[in-house]
Design a protein around this motif. Structure first.
Motif, PDB file in Angstrom:
ATOM      1  N   ALA A  48      -3.907   5.394 -12.754  1.00 60.11           N
ATOM      2  CA  ALA A  48      -4.066   5.375 -11.303  1.00 60.11           C
ATOM      3  C   ALA A  48      -5.274   6.147 -10.805  1.00 60.11           C
ATOM      4  O   ALA A  48      -5.413   6.372  -9.599  1.00 60.11           O
ATOM      5  N   ALA A  49      -6.176   6.533 -11.698  1.00 57.67           N
ATOM      6  CA  ALA A  49      -7.262   7.435 -11.324  1.00 57.67           C
ATOM      7  C   ALA A  49      -8.148   6.905 -10.205  1.00 57.67           C
ATOM      8  O   ALA A  49      -8.678   7.682  -9.408  1.00 57.67           O
ATOM      9  N   TYR A  50      -8.336   5.584 -10.139  1.00 59.96           N
ATOM     10  CA  TYR A  50      -9.222   5.013  -9.126  1.00 59.96           C
ATOM     11  C   TYR A  50      -8.459   4.410  -7.953  1.00 59.96           C
ATOM     12  O   TYR A  50      -9.064   3.782  -7.076  1.00 59.96           O
ATOM     13  N   MET A  51      -7.137   4.580  -7.915  1.00 63.04           N
ATOM     14  CA  MET A  51      -6.325   3.939  -6.879  1.00 63.04           C
ATOM     15  C   MET A  51      -6.202   4.807  -5.631  1.00 63.04           C
ATOM     16  O   MET A  51      -6.152   6.038  -5.709  1.00 63.04           O
ATOM     17  N   GLU A  52      -6.150   4.141  -4.474  1.00 63.46           N
ATOM     18  CA  GLU A  52      -5.872   4.845  -3.225  1.00 63.46           C
ATOM     19  C   GLU A  52      -4.435   5.379  -3.268  1.00 63.46           C
ATOM     20  O   GLU A  52      -3.548   4.756  -3.869  1.00 63.46           O
ATOM     21  N   PRO A  53      -4.171   6.518  -2.619  1.00 67.39           N
ATOM     22  CA  PRO A  53      -2.819   7.082  -2.646  1.00 67.39           C
ATOM     23  C   PRO A  53      -1.731   6.098  -2.222  1.00 67.39           C
ATOM     24  O   PRO A  53      -0.669   6.027  -2.853  1.00 67.39           O
ATOM     25  N   ALA A  54      -1.984   5.309  -1.174  1.00 69.23           N
ATOM     26  CA  ALA A  54      -0.978   4.347  -0.712  1.00 69.23           C
ATOM     27  C   ALA A  54      -0.707   3.277  -1.762  1.00 69.23           C
ATOM     28  O   ALA A  54       0.440   2.837  -1.949  1.00 69.23           O
ATOM     29  N   ALA A  55      -1.755   2.879  -2.483  1.00 64.18           N
ATOM     30  CA  ALA A  55      -1.592   1.877  -3.539  1.00 64.18           C
ATOM     31  C   ALA A  55      -0.802   2.450  -4.714  1.00 64.18           C
ATOM     32  O   ALA A  55      -0.015   1.738  -5.356  1.00 64.18           O
ATOM     33  N   ILE A  56      -1.003   3.732  -5.009  1.00 67.55           N
ATOM     34  CA  ILE A  56      -0.232   4.377  -6.071  1.00 67.55           C
ATOM     35  C   ILE A  56       1.250   4.393  -5.704  1.00 67.55           C
ATOM     36  O   ILE A  56       2.117   4.070  -6.534  1.00 67.55           O
ATOM     37  N   ARG A  57       1.550   4.760  -4.472  1.00 66.73           N
ATOM     38  CA  ARG A  57       2.950   4.803  -4.030  1.00 66.73           C
ATOM     39  C   ARG A  57       3.603   3.423  -4.157  1.00 66.73           C
ATOM     40  O   ARG A  57       4.726   3.289  -4.660  1.00 66.73           O
ATOM     41  N   LYS A  58       2.886   2.402  -3.732  1.00 66.69           N
ATOM     42  CA  LYS A  58       3.409   1.044  -3.814  1.00 66.69           C
ATOM     43  C   LYS A  58       3.658   0.637  -5.261  1.00 66.69           C
ATOM     44  O   LYS A  58       4.693   0.051  -5.601  1.00 66.69           O
ATOM     45  N   ALA A  59       2.713   0.980  -6.146  1.00 67.39           N
ATOM     46  CA  ALA A  59       2.849   0.635  -7.555  1.00 67.39           C
ATOM     47  C   ALA A  59       4.044   1.347  -8.187  1.00 67.39           C
ATOM     48  O   ALA A  59       4.788   0.746  -8.975  1.00 67.39           O
ATOM     49  N   ILE A  60       4.233   2.609  -7.852  1.00 74.17           N
ATOM     50  CA  ILE A  60       5.378   3.363  -8.377  1.00 74.17           C
ATOM     51  C   ILE A  60       6.689   2.693  -7.963  1.00 74.17           C
ATOM     52  O   ILE A  60       7.615   2.525  -8.766  1.00 74.17           O
ATOM     53  N   GLN A  61       6.754   2.299  -6.706  1.00 74.27           N
ATOM     54  CA  GLN A  61       7.964   1.643  -6.211  1.00 74.27           C
ATOM     55  C   GLN A  61       8.191   0.303  -6.906  1.00 74.27           C
ATOM     56  O   GLN A  61       9.332  -0.067  -7.217  1.00 74.27           O
ATOM     57  N   GLU A  62       7.109  -0.423  -7.184  1.00 77.31           N
ATOM     58  CA  GLU A  62       7.233  -1.716  -7.866  1.00 77.31           C
ATOM     59  C   GLU A  62       7.672  -1.533  -9.321  1.00 77.31           C
ATOM     60  O   GLU A  62       8.457  -2.331  -9.841  1.00 77.31           O
ATOM     61  N   ILE A  63       7.165  -0.479  -9.978  1.00 75.70           N
ATOM     62  CA  ILE A  63       7.605  -0.197 -11.349  1.00 75.70           C
ATOM     63  C   ILE A  63       9.108   0.062 -11.358  1.00 75.70           C
ATOM     64  O   ILE A  63       9.839  -0.440 -12.223  1.00 75.70           O
ATOM     65  N   ARG A  64       9.568   0.819 -10.378  1.00 81.88           N
ATOM     66  CA  ARG A  64      10.998   1.151 -10.316  1.00 81.88           C
ATOM     67  C   ARG A  64      11.867  -0.066 -10.017  1.00 81.88           C
ATOM     68  O   ARG A  64      13.056  -0.069 -10.336  1.00 81.88           O
ATOM     69  N   GLU A  65      11.283  -1.076  -9.403  1.00 79.91           N
ATOM     70  CA  GLU A  65      12.037  -2.318  -9.186  1.00 79.91           C
ATOM     71  C   GLU A  65      12.192  -3.100 -10.486  1.00 79.91           C
ATOM     72  O   GLU A  65      13.141  -3.875 -10.640  1.00 79.91           O
ATOM     73  N   LEU A  66      11.257  -2.883 -11.439  1.00 78.99           N
ATOM     74  CA  LEU A  66      11.276  -3.617 -12.702  1.00 78.99           C
ATOM     75  C   LEU A  66      12.028  -2.894 -13.813  1.00 78.99           C
ATOM     76  O   LEU A  66      12.525  -3.528 -14.747  1.00 78.99           O
ATOM     77  N   THR A  67      12.087  -1.561 -13.731  1.00 77.29           N
ATOM     78  CA  THR A  67      12.801  -0.801 -14.753  1.00 77.29           C
ATOM     79  C   THR A  67      13.303   0.512 -14.168  1.00 77.29           C
ATOM     80  O   THR A  67      12.662   1.089 -13.290  1.00 77.29           O
TER      81      THR A  67
END
Length: 358
Positions: A48-67
């Motif tokens: 996530a080094a190059y990701m905007e903070p809001a995009a990181i939050r969204k990605a974390i939530q999406e990971i949690r939807e998958l596992t």
């Protein structure tokens, strides 16, 4: 199937197998790849080094939807500051590459790189990411304290024994010993001391770190299958981190042209270069590297060089032109496979390791 391959890191990180996905920032890392490795029993990592903070939050939530299994998020533990001292001459050289791609020349003046590290880290703490992974250094003490108080695990990539000792002293739960064979950025803390990164091979680095620290050591660099896992464990490591092996997985975000270049490469194809980002990183040598090197100009420091070259790299992706992309890769690319699911890579690696260790 009753497969068991357990070491101390399995309990520490609540995973079935001691296999960690590298945090490959800048495109290859995806939510699906991260979740797939975790679901398969390893520890998936979102780069996530190059990701905007809001995009990181969204990605974390999406990971949690998958596992619902543990995963990590990787950041560059560095406060970025641009150095535009030589921006004019650097842009002149980069304009020659822009001409090759038929894209506009850069505008005159300094480039500005957003300094997002603390905002990114705040998201990881707020979302209580199970594992925080860092490159280029350790978490600042105040953030390490917050992470530990919240019960989060922290891993740092190291390239020398001295860095491993510093990481342990800072409170890290484990260290990733990154050998010189590894693809992508060198995790070296101080590139003023090691301008090309500290480049000790995995086979030499791992046992020397194991002998000097009390926290588990995770081996990285050139590990592509179960043979590498068995070798790493024999050297005293408690797990492995694999990045390049997953670049051609079905769930990888690596561009199709990037994947084609990987599959066509050999152990002789990669070099350590600073031309894309300003920090040393291992990738497949291509026209971008050759043409910059021919100009004889020292790249700008990180992150300024990275920001200045972004339009070229983006245009190359749009045009499917691998000659002007940053093709990060380790030295084991002959062992890559095409079209394999991440879960199958994990399972195959475990089977191979068990066959050797049993």
């Amino acid at each position: 199937m009753g497969i068991q391959l357990e070491t101390s890191v399995c309990g520490l990180f609540q995973i079935r197998y001691p296999i960690f996905l590298a945090g490959m920032a800048g495109g290859p890392s995806t939510v699906k790849l991260t979740a797939a490795v975790s679901a398969a029993g390893g520890l998936g990592t979102l780069g996530a080094a190059y990701m905007e903070p809001a995009a990181i939050r969204k990605a974390i939530q999406e990971i949690r939807e998958l596992t619902d299994l543990p995963f990590a998020v990787n950041l560059f533990a560095i406060e970025v500051r641009d150095d535009n001292t030589r921006i004019g001459e650097a842009q002149q050289q980069l304009n020659l590459l822009r001409d090759k791609l038929g894209i506009p020349h850069a505008e005159d003046g300094p480039v500005l790189t957003p300094n997002l590290f603390r905002e990114q880290l705040a998201v990881l703490l707020e979302e209580k990411v199970p594992v925080i992974s860092t490159a280029f250094g350790v978490l600042p003490p105040e953030y390490m304290g917050q992470a530990k108080s919240a019960g989060l695990r922290v891993i740092t990539m190291v390239t020398t024994v001295e860095e491993a000792v510093l990481a342990e002293q800072s409170g890290c739960d484990a260290v990733v010993a990154q050998g010189s064979e590894a693809g992508g950025h060198r995790g070296t803390f101080d590139v003023s001391q090691h301008p090309s990164g500290a480049n000790i091979g995995t086979f030499a680095l791992v046992p020397q770190i194991v002998d000097r620290v009390g926290v588990p050591v995770i081996a990285a660099g050139g590990i592509m299958d179960g043979r590498g896992v068995a070798a790493a464990l024999a050297l005293g490591a408690q797990g492995v981190q694999m990045g390049t092996r997953f670049l051609t997985a079905v769930e990888s975000g690596a561009h199709a042209s990037y994947q084609q270049a990987l599959l066509a490469s050999t152990e002789e194809s990669t070099v350590i270069t600073k031309v894309f980002s300003g920090r040393p990183a291992r990738g497949i040598r291509n026209d971008f590297i050759a043409q910059w090197d021919a100009g004889g100009l020292e790249p700008l420091p990180f992150p300024t060089q990275n920001t200045a070259t972004r339009d070229i790299r983006n245009a190359a992706q749009r045009g499917s032109n691998a000659q002007y992309m940053s093709l990060w890769a380790g030295q084991g690319t002959r062992m890559l496979t095409s079209g394999q699911k991440a879960a199958d890579i994990v399972a195959e690696t475990v089977r191979q390791a068990l066959a050797i260790l049993s």
